[in-house]
Enzyme design. Sequence first.
Site, mmCIF file in Angstrom:
data_model
loop_
_atom_site.group_PDB
_atom_site.id
_atom_site.type_symbol
_atom_site.label_atom_id
_atom_site.label_comp_id
_atom_site.label_asym_id
_atom_site.label_seq_id
_atom_site.Cartn_x
_atom_site.Cartn_y
_atom_site.Cartn_z
ATOM 1 N N TRP A 140 0.862 -1.179 0.000
ATOM 2 C CA TRP A 140 0.000 0.000 0.000
ATOM 3 C C TRP A 140 0.899 1.229 0.000
ATOM 4 O O TRP A 140 1.808 1.349 0.839
ATOM 5 C CB TRP A 140 -0.891 -0.049 1.234
ATOM 6 C CG TRP A 140 -1.841 1.083 1.419
ATOM 7 C CD1 TRP A 140 -2.617 1.674 0.473
ATOM 8 C CD2 TRP A 140 -2.131 1.748 2.661
ATOM 9 N NE1 TRP A 140 -3.381 2.679 1.040
ATOM 10 C CE2 TRP A 140 -3.099 2.741 2.376
ATOM 11 C CE3 TRP A 140 -1.681 1.602 3.971
ATOM 12 C CZ2 TRP A 140 -3.615 3.579 3.353
ATOM 13 C CZ3 TRP A 140 -2.190 2.434 4.948
ATOM 14 C CH2 TRP A 140 -3.150 3.409 4.644
ATOM 15 N N ASP A 222 -0.989 -5.148 9.455
ATOM 16 C CA ASP A 222 -2.004 -4.197 9.018
ATOM 17 C C ASP A 222 -3.235 -5.005 8.636
ATOM 18 O O ASP A 222 -3.222 -5.757 7.661
ATOM 19 C CB ASP A 222 -1.496 -3.390 7.829
ATOM 20 C CG ASP A 222 -2.453 -2.266 7.423
ATOM 21 O OD1 ASP A 222 -3.533 -2.153 8.025
ATOM 22 O OD2 ASP A 222 -2.117 -1.503 6.503
ATOM 23 N N LYS A 260 -13.578 -0.864 5.793
ATOM 24 C CA LYS A 260 -14.104 -1.740 4.759
ATOM 25 C C LYS A 260 -15.191 -2.663 5.307
ATOM 26 O O LYS A 260 -16.248 -2.822 4.705
ATOM 27 C CB LYS A 260 -12.969 -2.589 4.156
ATOM 28 C CG LYS A 260 -11.809 -1.781 3.594
ATOM 29 C CD LYS A 260 -12.212 -0.937 2.415
ATOM 30 C CE LYS A 260 -11.028 -0.361 1.660
ATOM 31 N NZ LYS A 260 -10.163 0.537 2.439
#
Length: 416
Positions: A140, A222, A260
């Site tokens: 990311w 993460d 999300k």
Amino acid sequence: MANVNTRLNVAPVPPDEIFALNGAYAVDTFPHKVSLGVGVYRTDDGKPWPLPVVQKAEKQLVVDNDLFRHEYTAIEGDVPFLGIARDLMFGFEGKQTEEEAKARIGSVQTVAGTGANHLGAIFLAHHMKPRSVWLSNPSWANHQTIWELAGVPRKTYPYYHAATRSFDFEGMMSTLENDAQEGDAVLLHACAHNPTGLDPNKEQWMAIADLCERKNLFPFFDSAYQGFASGSVEEDAWAVRYFFNHKPDMEMCVAQSFSKNFGLYGQRVGAFHYVTNRSSTSIRDIVVNNLCHLIRGEFSMGPRVGCSIVKKVLTSDELTADWHQDLQVMSSRIKAMRQALYNELVRLQTPGTWEHIIQQNGMFSYTGLSPKQVYALKDKYHIYLLKSGRASISGLSEKNVAYVARAIDDVIRTEN
């Protein structure tokens, strides 16, 4: 240009690619444009989807009319929420040593997953001082920015094998084995790796855990997609729970996001969990104290509304069951769109192999398209994805998947 008299030493920085791409998409007037850039869930009609369970929770919160709903919380955040977030991440059901296990974890509320990553990076930079943090190549993009701002040197381990469009397990293990130093931090994606969509299997996760323990590396997880990727919160937390339960003498941490899996993108709901080893639980409260010191100097405390929604859902058996159903809806649609794109490319006999699209996991796919092909998709077909070839599968629908497949087929044949 007029002379500027300033004490500042500033230079332009490149714009964030994802937000720039989304901005370009927003002003595109082409009726059949397709956004495969930003990582948000969309329905088959291309619309946002406030989760039905979230809407139920919001209505219940209105009825509750809590007079304290806009008040300050503690610096560490909403304490009941933190216990719920911790239990969701680590899972303790049926364990005889539940209290001992929980005693290892210090938790604070953050400004979503980005804030959790940032807080963790700053905390480690101040108090552990790793020589390097190892990021997957690719990772990311914001991981690079976060650790740069924390002042920790960044190195990368191989992750994506371009020729086979697969996870480069051997490259990752070899690099960390040969080059990582004791005390280095290793950034790991708990599931649904962003941007590749490729995850280690369970045997590979076990090997990664063994390597971290043997070389005394610090795992930094993460976790942005728990429940969203597979539809199962247990499956998507498997790696974190394995490290936690099977490596009790190893410290680690987890940046946890609810953007999300609850669709709370703008509410910025997150948590950071620091896990002590089993012989050092006495420092847990000191760790939290120091995390609070950083929080107080930066944003004082986490946002309240979003975590109240999560708390309302996960303290109700009925709403929790509804949430699991919503997770199934989202994850199933993503999987169906992967399959539909694959089927269309195979039907068109598009040059290359496309099995990786259905083998990958979660919201994103590393398509294997070149930057030139990506630019051609945008210029000729108004299809927007990152120059790396990363596509957000959520932007596909039954209405546009054939169009996208034909466009991919065309730009590949044209280049060949």
